[in-house]
Design a protein around this motif. Structure first.
Motif, mmCIF file in Angstrom:
data_model
loop_
_atom_site.group_PDB
_atom_site.id
_atom_site.type_symbol
_atom_site.label_atom_id
_atom_site.label_comp_id
_atom_site.label_asym_id
_atom_site.label_seq_id
_atom_site.Cartn_x
_atom_site.Cartn_y
_atom_site.Cartn_z
ATOM 1 N N TRP A 14 -5.798 6.094 -7.721
ATOM 2 C CA TRP A 14 -6.936 5.822 -6.846
ATOM 3 C C TRP A 14 -6.533 5.086 -5.575
ATOM 4 O O TRP A 14 -6.780 5.578 -4.465
ATOM 5 C CB TRP A 14 -8.021 5.060 -7.610
ATOM 6 N N PRO A 15 -5.914 3.897 -5.658
ATOM 7 C CA PRO A 15 -5.556 3.215 -4.403
ATOM 8 C C PRO A 15 -4.476 3.958 -3.618
ATOM 9 O O PRO A 15 -4.518 4.009 -2.385
ATOM 10 C CB PRO A 15 -5.061 1.836 -4.869
ATOM 11 N N GLY A 16 -3.506 4.542 -4.326
ATOM 12 C CA GLY A 16 -2.406 5.207 -3.634
ATOM 13 C C GLY A 16 -2.851 6.431 -2.862
ATOM 14 O O GLY A 16 -2.457 6.629 -1.700
ATOM 15 N N LEU A 59 -6.051 7.246 -1.959
ATOM 16 C CA LEU A 59 -7.018 6.907 -0.920
ATOM 17 C C LEU A 59 -6.324 6.301 0.299
ATOM 18 O O LEU A 59 -6.701 6.571 1.444
ATOM 19 C CB LEU A 59 -8.075 5.939 -1.465
ATOM 20 N N TRP A 60 -5.299 5.488 0.053
ATOM 21 C CA TRP A 60 -4.547 4.944 1.176
ATOM 22 C C TRP A 60 -3.845 6.061 1.953
ATOM 23 O O TRP A 60 -3.782 6.028 3.182
ATOM 24 C CB TRP A 60 -3.531 3.913 0.699
ATOM 25 N N LEU A 119 0.813 -1.223 0.000
ATOM 26 C CA LEU A 119 0.000 0.000 0.000
ATOM 27 C C LEU A 119 0.845 1.270 0.000
ATOM 28 O O LEU A 119 0.572 2.188 -0.786
ATOM 29 C CB LEU A 119 -0.973 -0.028 1.180
ATOM 30 N N LEU A 170 2.160 1.875 -3.434
ATOM 31 C CA LEU A 170 1.174 2.462 -4.335
ATOM 32 C C LEU A 170 1.080 3.973 -4.136
ATOM 33 O O LEU A 170 0.940 4.738 -5.101
ATOM 34 C CB LEU A 170 -0.195 1.824 -4.098
ATOM 35 N N THR A 171 1.176 4.414 -2.880
ATOM 36 C CA THR A 171 1.157 5.850 -2.602
ATOM 37 C C THR A 171 2.368 6.537 -3.215
ATOM 38 O O THR A 171 2.254 7.605 -3.831
ATOM 39 C CB THR A 171 1.118 6.092 -1.083
#
Length: 429
Positions: A72-74, A76-77, A47, A50-51
């Protein structure tokens, strides 16, 4: 060198925060060698990567599809990390109080607790002498009150229960906060209204309405649909003039030109105007100036237009100084009639000091996002004279919009997105 040190410090902080999250959410709540611990450990590595990918990919010139894949995942995390950390830090207090209560309970033996709950009746006829005799008959020992035992550590099962309860509570609170903040952005900006009296504004211009739009931040996350929501919000208000005060995009015209296309539908009696923000200079400022002009929006590059009742001026963002394209107040304001009211479009609130020196009546700005993610408003307040809303500096008023989009995480907490209708009022009316 300084930039590299700052980047190193940021990554060190992210590493320390993720270490803390792993300890509280994974190590303290799972058994060694279990599948849950292995899964949690893998996520604790993937995670944050990804950020990092979401932050680095645009600057590295990665293909736009890859930027979207990370974004999106990066992002939001990244928002979840903030609120997980805050919730777990609050949970440390709960953890201490809860475990202390458990230890106190476990230091009192069960028979003693039973006696406390239900004292045994004293046998009839028993007296002090009899007791003494009984004691003597038992060997003459003298009764000595013993000290209470020292608190013992809570049982492992108790500690595990507390750790899991705090982890679940913190995760639920963080997820709910980020979920609401994401909905706030994706549902479109709110429409705000504020009236600003101007001493020099003639009666004929009383009630003139300017739609202030800032910080749309089109990019890998917010695209064409978001632009359309903003355009619909502005057009429903039917303003006399539209002012886009910077940070329209986070990316190139090649990638985001289609996302900006709905701006062509903006309608106002006196047109729409645009000034650059700092993010335009990360994305090719001149190309975007040309693009918005092609969409029917008029760029004000250190320029001024005379409208009926007041002068509208715009200056480039101060970030343009690094590209020999910074603000030029003399060019925008130097030869105007000082008896006329003036409204200045300038992206950053810190530009208010030059506006005051040049006798501007009202400056319209954005840039701060109102902090975007609480408690980011405290950080924004340290770097900007005004974070959001209307303020006064000498004879110059400053209005700062919270912005219509979001940078990084498509999340806003405590600072909802807005489009503001600034209604100018004449004191002669």
């Amino acid at each position: 060198m300084i930039f590299l040190l700052v980047v190193a410090a940021i990554f060190a902080l992210l590493g320390a925060v993720h270490g803390y999250l792993w300890r509280r959410l994974v190590r303290d709540t799972t058994s060694p060698g279990s599948g849950a611990r292995r899964t949690g450990t893998v996520l604790a590595v993937v995670l944050p990567l990804l950020t990092v990918g979401a932050l680095v990919a645009p600057r590295a010139g990665a293909p736009f599809r890859l930027q979207q894949l990370f974004a999106w995942p990066g992002y939001l995390w990244l928002a979840l990390v903030l609120y997980l950390t805050l919730a777990l830090l609050a949970g440390e207090v709960v953890r201490v109080v809860w475990l202390r209560a458990v230890r106190v309970r476990e230091t009192v033996p069960e028979p003693v607790r039973e006696q406390i709950r239900e004292p045994e009746p004293v046998p009839a006829g028993a007296d002090a002498g009899g007791d003494a005799g009984a004691d003597a008959g038992a060997g003459g020992d003298t009764a000595v009150a013993s000290a209470p035992p020292a608190p013992a550590p809570a049982a492992p099962s108790r500690r595990l229960f507390v750790a899991r309860s705090v982890a679940v509570g913190a995760s639920a609170a963080a997820a709910a906060t980020v979920g609401y903040g994401t909905y706030s952005v994706l549902s479109g900006p709110r429409l705000k209204r504020v009236t600003v009296p101007l001493a020099k504004l003639p009666r004929a211009a009383h009630g003139f309405r300017v739609a202030v739009v800032s910080d749309i931040h089109l990019g890998p996350v917010l695209g064409r649909a978001h632009t359309r929501r903003i355009v619909d919000t502005v057009n429903r208000a039917n303003p006399d003039l539209i002012a886009i005060v910077g940070d329209l995009v986070d990316g190139s015209v090649a990638d985001l030109g289609p996302a900006a296309e709905p701006l062509r539908a903006l309608t106002a009696r006196h047109g729409a105007y645009f000034v650059t923000g700092n993010h335009e200079y990360f994305s090719g400022a001149q190309q975007w100036v040309d693009q918005v002009r092609e969409l029917g929006v008029h760029p004000l590059e250190n320029a001024r237009v005379e409208l009926s009742g007041f002068d509208l001026a715009g200056v480039n963002d101060i970030s343009g100084e690094n590209y020999a394209d910074g603000p030029d107040y003399d060019r925008a304001l130097g030869d105007r009639d000082p008896a006329r009211a003036s409204v200045l479009l300038a992206h950053q609130p810190v530009m208010i000091h030059e506006a005051v020196r040049h006798g501007v009546d009202l400056q319209l700005s954005g840039h701060t996002h109102g902090g975007q993610l609480w408690p980011g408003n405290l950080v924004a307040a340290a770097a900007n004279p005004t974070v959001a809303g209307l303020d006064r500096y000498g004879d110059t008023q400053l209005y700062v919009s919270r912005g219509a989009g979001a940078w990084g995480p498509p999340v806003r907490v405590g600072a909802p997105p807005d489009v503001t209708i600034v209604q100018l009022a004449s004191r002669q009316a």
